[in-house]
Every structure is written in structure tokens, then in C-alpha cells.
Design a protein around this motif. Structure first.
Motif, short mmCIF file in Angstrom:
data_model
loop_
_atom_site.label_atom_id
_atom_site.label_comp_id
_atom_site.label_asym_id
_atom_site.label_seq_id
_atom_site.Cartn_x
_atom_site.Cartn_y
_atom_site.Cartn_z
N LEU A 191 -3.33 -0.90 2.29
CA LEU A 191 -4.27 -1.95 2.79
C LEU A 191 -4.97 -2.30 1.93
O LEU A 191 -5.63 -3.73 1.81
N GLU B 196 -8.50 -8.79 10.62
CA GLU B 196 -7.36 -9.25 9.72
C GLU B 196 -6.70 -7.94 8.94
O GLU B 196 -5.59 -7.90 8.91
N GLN C 215 -3.21 -6.46 9.77
CA GLN C 215 -2.13 -6.56 8.65
C GLN C 215 -1.64 -5.02 8.71
O GLN C 215 -0.59 -4.80 8.41
N LYS D 263 1.02 -5.06 11.08
CA LYS D 263 2.20 -5.50 10.40
C LYS D 263 2.88 -4.79 9.37
O LYS D 263 4.22 -4.68 9.25
N LYS D 264 2.38 -3.93 8.68
CA LYS D 264 2.92 -3.25 7.50
C LYS D 264 3.57 -2.00 8.07
O LYS D 264 4.66 -1.70 7.49
#
Length: 130
Positions: free
Chosen positions: A56, A98, A102, A105-106
Motif C-alpha cells: 500500500l 482511496e 486500493q 483491489k490489490k
């Protein structure tokens, strides 16, 4: 009720990882797999803090080959699906923003990649060759 904030630092990653793996350890589907392999949770959690901090925030410190550690495990699509449900649930309960999006999604990308590699490695019985 406290407003959720985004994942901003290592402390938030620790909160996420601890919350997620608490769910994993007690999950009926994936808990037994993790609990059978991980005898000492603290070193695993430390590694996961470093992993997600690298994923991240690009912070160096993670070493290892996650796929190689998972390849011998008896895991299939249903296990990855459950892993993602628990991960997304944990992120959504604790954070909003955000970086939180993320992270989800990762995690999805990793699950798809691991599953694809495992299926390829195992010959994927679902594939039909014409």
C-alpha cells in the motif's frame, strides 16, 4: 460512532491485519487451513504488516515469496472467495477512502493471480482442451 478514516500508516495496517486474521482464525472454511500451517501467529502477523505496508505504501521491509508459501496448501476457488469476503469486510468495517479501496483491489488482484497460478500448476481440470 466514530467516523471511518482512510488507511494512512503502519498503525492502520496493523489494525487491518489483526482484525482480518482474527476473522480468518475462526472461519469455518479457511480457518482450519491457516491454523494447521501457522503455529505461531505473531511472526506471521509481523510479516503481514510488512507485506501490506509494502503493497500500500511502498515501504521496503517485506521479504518472502507469498505464492510459494500458498502453493502446497489445499486451497481452491471457494477458499479465495472466502478470503476476499473476510478481507473486504474487515477493510470496510474499519476504513473508508482511496487507500482502503486500493487495498481491496490489490487483494482481489492477488487472489485472482494466486488462483490462476495454482490452477495452471495443477493442470486446471476446469479447462477444456479442444
Amino acid at each position: 460512532m466514530e467516523a471511518k478514516h482512510d488507511i494512512i500508516d503502519l498503525n492502520d495496517i496493523i489494525k487491518l491485519v489483526n482484525g482480518f486474521y482474527a476473522k480468518v482464525q475462526h472461519d469455518e472454511l479457511i480457518g482450519p487451513i491457516f491454523n494447521d500451517v501457522i503455529k505461531e501467529w505473531e511472526p506471521h502477523l509481523q510479516k503481514m504488516y510488512a507485506f501490506w505496508n509494502a503493497v500500500l505504501f511502498g515501504v521496503p521491509g517485506f521479504t518472502g515469496n507469498p505464492f510459494a508459501r500458498h502453493a502446497p496448501l489445499p486451497i481452491e476457488q471457494a477458499h479465495f472467495d472466502r478470503w476476499l469476503v473476510l478481507f473486504n469486510e474487515t477493510v470496510g468495517t474499519l476504513f473508508a477512502g482511496e487507500v482502503a479501496d486500493q487495498a481491496k483491489k490489490k487483494a482481489e488482484t492477488m487472489a485472482l493471480m494466486f488462483l490462476s497460478k495454482l490452477q495452471h500448476m495443477r493442470g486446471c481440470p476446469a479447462k477444456v482442451i479442444v
